[in-house]
Design a protein around this motif. Structure first.
Motif, PDB file in Angstrom:
ATOM      1  N   LEU A   1      10.880   2.672   3.461  1.00  0.00           N
ATOM      2  CA  LEU A   1      12.147   2.071   3.895  1.00  0.00           C
ATOM      3  C   LEU A   1      12.076   1.673   5.368  1.00  0.00           C
ATOM      4  O   LEU A   1      12.569   0.602   5.758  1.00  0.00           O
ATOM      5  CB  LEU A   1      13.287   3.059   3.659  1.00  0.00           C
ATOM      6  CG  LEU A   1      13.604   3.368   2.189  1.00  0.00           C
ATOM      7  CD1 LEU A   1      14.699   4.418   2.101  1.00  0.00           C
ATOM      8  CD2 LEU A   1      14.018   2.109   1.446  1.00  0.00           C
ATOM      9  N   LEU A   2      11.461   2.517   6.190  1.00  0.00           N
ATOM     10  CA  LEU A   2      11.310   2.176   7.608  1.00  0.00           C
ATOM     11  C   LEU A   2      10.402   0.960   7.791  1.00  0.00           C
ATOM     12  O   LEU A   2      10.665   0.093   8.637  1.00  0.00           O
ATOM     13  CB  LEU A   2      10.757   3.375   8.380  1.00  0.00           C
ATOM     14  CG  LEU A   2      11.666   4.609   8.457  1.00  0.00           C
ATOM     15  CD1 LEU A   2      10.959   5.742   9.185  1.00  0.00           C
ATOM     16  CD2 LEU A   2      12.973   4.262   9.158  1.00  0.00           C
ATOM     17  N   LEU A   3       9.350   0.891   6.996  1.00  0.00           N
ATOM     18  CA  LEU A   3       8.460  -0.271   7.074  1.00  0.00           C
ATOM     19  C   LEU A   3       9.179  -1.546   6.645  1.00  0.00           C
ATOM     20  O   LEU A   3       8.932  -2.626   7.200  1.00  0.00           O
ATOM     21  CB  LEU A   3       7.229  -0.045   6.194  1.00  0.00           C
ATOM     22  CG  LEU A   3       6.167   0.916   6.722  1.00  0.00           C
ATOM     23  CD1 LEU A   3       5.066   1.112   5.691  1.00  0.00           C
ATOM     24  CD2 LEU A   3       5.576   0.404   8.026  1.00  0.00           C
ATOM     25  N   THR A   4      10.063  -1.433   5.664  1.00  0.00           N
ATOM     26  CA  THR A   4      10.823  -2.606   5.225  1.00  0.00           C
ATOM     27  C   THR A   4      11.744  -3.098   6.335  1.00  0.00           C
ATOM     28  O   THR A   4      11.851  -4.307   6.580  1.00  0.00           O
ATOM     29  CB  THR A   4      11.637  -2.265   3.972  1.00  0.00           C
ATOM     30  OG1 THR A   4      10.759  -1.756   2.959  1.00  0.00           O
ATOM     31  CG2 THR A   4      12.349  -3.491   3.448  1.00  0.00           C
ATOM     32  N   LEU A   5      12.415  -2.160   7.014  1.00  0.00           N
ATOM     33  CA  LEU A   5      13.251  -2.561   8.144  1.00  0.00           C
ATOM     34  C   LEU A   5      12.410  -3.190   9.257  1.00  0.00           C
ATOM     35  O   LEU A   5      12.826  -4.175   9.883  1.00  0.00           O
ATOM     36  CB  LEU A   5      14.010  -1.347   8.679  1.00  0.00           C
ATOM     37  CG  LEU A   5      15.054  -0.725   7.740  1.00  0.00           C
ATOM     38  CD1 LEU A   5      15.670   0.513   8.377  1.00  0.00           C
ATOM     39  CD2 LEU A   5      16.133  -1.736   7.398  1.00  0.00           C
TER      40      LEU A   5
ATOM     41  N   LEU B   1       0.828  -1.203   0.000  1.00  0.00           N
ATOM     42  CA  LEU B   1       0.000   0.000   0.000  1.00  0.00           C
ATOM     43  C   LEU B   1       0.864   1.256   0.000  1.00  0.00           C
ATOM     44  O   LEU B   1       0.591   2.219  -0.730  1.00  0.00           O
ATOM     45  CB  LEU B   1      -0.935  -0.017   1.211  1.00  0.00           C
ATOM     46  CG  LEU B   1      -2.094  -1.015   1.177  1.00  0.00           C
ATOM     47  CD1 LEU B   1      -2.792  -1.054   2.527  1.00  0.00           C
ATOM     48  CD2 LEU B   1      -3.084  -0.646   0.088  1.00  0.00           C
ATOM     49  N   THR B   2       1.919   1.259   0.812  1.00  0.00           N
ATOM     50  CA  THR B   2       2.797   2.425   0.872  1.00  0.00           C
ATOM     51  C   THR B   2       3.552   2.620  -0.437  1.00  0.00           C
ATOM     52  O   THR B   2       3.724   3.743  -0.914  1.00  0.00           O
ATOM     53  CB  THR B   2       3.785   2.271   2.040  1.00  0.00           C
ATOM     54  OG1 THR B   2       3.070   1.957   3.245  1.00  0.00           O
ATOM     55  CG2 THR B   2       4.567   3.554   2.263  1.00  0.00           C
ATOM     56  N   ALA B   3       4.024   1.523  -1.038  1.00  0.00           N
ATOM     57  CA  ALA B   3       4.728   1.627  -2.314  1.00  0.00           C
ATOM     58  C   ALA B   3       3.799   2.127  -3.419  1.00  0.00           C
ATOM     59  O   ALA B   3       4.199   2.950  -4.257  1.00  0.00           O
ATOM     60  CB  ALA B   3       5.313   0.269  -2.687  1.00  0.00           C
ATOM     61  N   THR B   4       2.557   1.655  -3.425  1.00  0.00           N
ATOM     62  CA  THR B   4       1.591   2.139  -4.421  1.00  0.00           C
ATOM     63  C   THR B   4       1.331   3.624  -4.251  1.00  0.00           C
ATOM     64  O   THR B   4       1.248   4.375  -5.244  1.00  0.00           O
ATOM     65  CB  THR B   4       0.277   1.346  -4.291  1.00  0.00           C
ATOM     66  OG1 THR B   4       0.546  -0.048  -4.424  1.00  0.00           O
ATOM     67  CG2 THR B   4      -0.716   1.775  -5.359  1.00  0.00           C
ATOM     68  N   ALA B   5       1.218   4.066  -2.993  1.00  0.00           N
ATOM     69  CA  ALA B   5       1.014   5.500  -2.745  1.00  0.00           C
ATOM     70  C   ALA B   5       2.209   6.322  -3.216  1.00  0.00           C
ATOM     71  O   ALA B   5       2.044   7.417  -3.776  1.00  0.00           O
ATOM     72  CB  ALA B   5       0.767   5.728  -1.257  1.00  0.00           C
ATOM     73  N   ALA B   6       3.422   5.815  -3.021  1.00  0.00           N
ATOM     74  CA  ALA B   6       4.615   6.538  -3.462  1.00  0.00           C
ATOM     75  C   ALA B   6       4.640   6.666  -4.988  1.00  0.00           C
ATOM     76  O   ALA B   6       4.970   7.743  -5.522  1.00  0.00           O
ATOM     77  CB  ALA B   6       5.869   5.833  -2.964  1.00  0.00           C
ATOM     78  N   PHE B   7       4.286   5.607  -5.724  1.00  0.00           N
ATOM     79  CA  PHE B   7       4.267   5.668  -7.187  1.00  0.00           C
ATOM     80  C   PHE B   7       3.188   6.626  -7.693  1.00  0.00           C
ATOM     81  O   PHE B   7       3.387   7.370  -8.656  1.00  0.00           O
ATOM     82  CB  PHE B   7       4.039   4.278  -7.771  1.00  0.00           C
ATOM     83  CG  PHE B   7       5.285   3.457  -7.876  1.00  0.00           C
ATOM     84  CD1 PHE B   7       6.283   3.794  -8.778  1.00  0.00           C
ATOM     85  CD2 PHE B   7       5.474   2.355  -7.054  1.00  0.00           C
ATOM     86  CE1 PHE B   7       7.447   3.044  -8.873  1.00  0.00           C
ATOM     87  CE2 PHE B   7       6.636   1.601  -7.140  1.00  0.00           C
ATOM     88  CZ  PHE B   7       7.621   1.943  -8.052  1.00  0.00           C
ATOM     89  N   VAL B   8       2.038   6.627  -7.052  1.00  0.00           N
ATOM     90  CA  VAL B   8       0.952   7.499  -7.494  1.00  0.00           C
ATOM     91  C   VAL B   8       1.275   8.965  -7.217  1.00  0.00           C
ATOM     92  O   VAL B   8       0.970   9.854  -8.029  1.00  0.00           O
ATOM     93  CB  VAL B   8      -0.365   7.077  -6.807  1.00  0.00           C
ATOM     94  CG1 VAL B   8      -1.470   8.086  -7.083  1.00  0.00           C
ATOM     95  CG2 VAL B   8      -0.800   5.700  -7.282  1.00  0.00           C
TER      96      VAL B   8
END
Length: 227
Positions: free
Chosen positions: A198-202, A174-181
């Motif tokens: 990046l913080l969520l990935t960690l 969801l966060t990655a989709t928001a970043a692309f949009v």
């Protein structure tokens, strides 16, 4: 075509063959085998240190009879950590997001602890179903409640692992989709979203390791009750 966010958790197939078997087999290939040399390399030394520290932490409160379970439970923990961590890589699939796989790991091990308790000390194992000092009118209700809590343990193990990994992967998507949009519309907000990603990935890396540890820790607690 708009796809569902939950499509990433479907078991992929190639030519009708489910690839979950390959995903389960792959982690065993990645770990180096022990050698007969006196001095190991850094990777083997780190691997041995991690296994020894974790084993001593998990089995310290357990008596000597439960130490024979150290090999299978530590292998299970490293296996789960590998599957969870590999699922964070691009174009990969996380088998531990499948409830069927997690239940397939949890049910046999939980059933083994129950059978061992019935074989070694069946009176104490059955005694767990009725706490000491229970009033007579509450005995039937408490026996039913404790029996349900006993049989729900493997389900709780599987659902906990599935839910935590599924929620983390879904939040990352969801966060990655928001970043692309937001990238062409509001670049500054997109950069902030990328930093959060990046913080969520960690955080998901930490969750992948912690959930594998918790899965094995609860199994050791169940084993400690019957040994």
């Amino acid at each position: 075509m708009t796809l569902s966010f939950f499509d990433q958790f479907m078991s992929p197939t190639y030519l009708g063959i489910p690839l979950i078997a390959l995903a389960i087999t792959l982690p065993w290939i990645l770990f180096p085998a022990s050698s007969t040399r006196w001095l190991n390399n850094r990777l083997l030394t780190l691997q041995s240190w991690f296994i020894n520290r974790t084993t001593s932490q998990l089995f310290m409160p357990m008596n000597q009879a439960g130490h024979k379970w150290a090999t299978i439970l530590m292998s299970l923990m490293i296996f789960l950590i590998s599957l969870n961590m590999l699922g964070l890589l691009p174009y990969t699939f996380t088998p531990t997001t499948q409830l069927s796989l997690n239940l397939g790991l949890a049910v046999p091990l939980w059933l083994a602890t129950v059978l061992i308790g019935l074989r070694n000390q069946w009176t104490a194992t059955l005694g767990h179903l009725l706490p000491e000092g229970t009033p007579t009118p509450l005995i039937p209700a408490l026996i039913i409640i404790e029996t349900i809590s006993l049989f729900i343990r493997p389900l709780a193990l599987g659902v906990r692992l599935t839910a935590n990994l599924t929620a983390g992967h879904l939040l990352i998507q969801l966060t990655a989709t928001a970043a692309f949009v937001l990238a062409p519309l509001m670049p500054s907000i997109a950069l902030l979203t990328t930093a959060i990603l990046l913080l969520l990935t960690l955080l998901e890396v930490a969750v992948a390791m912690i959930q594998a540890y918790v899965f094995v820790l609860l199994l050791t607690l169940y084993l400690n009750e019957v040994i």
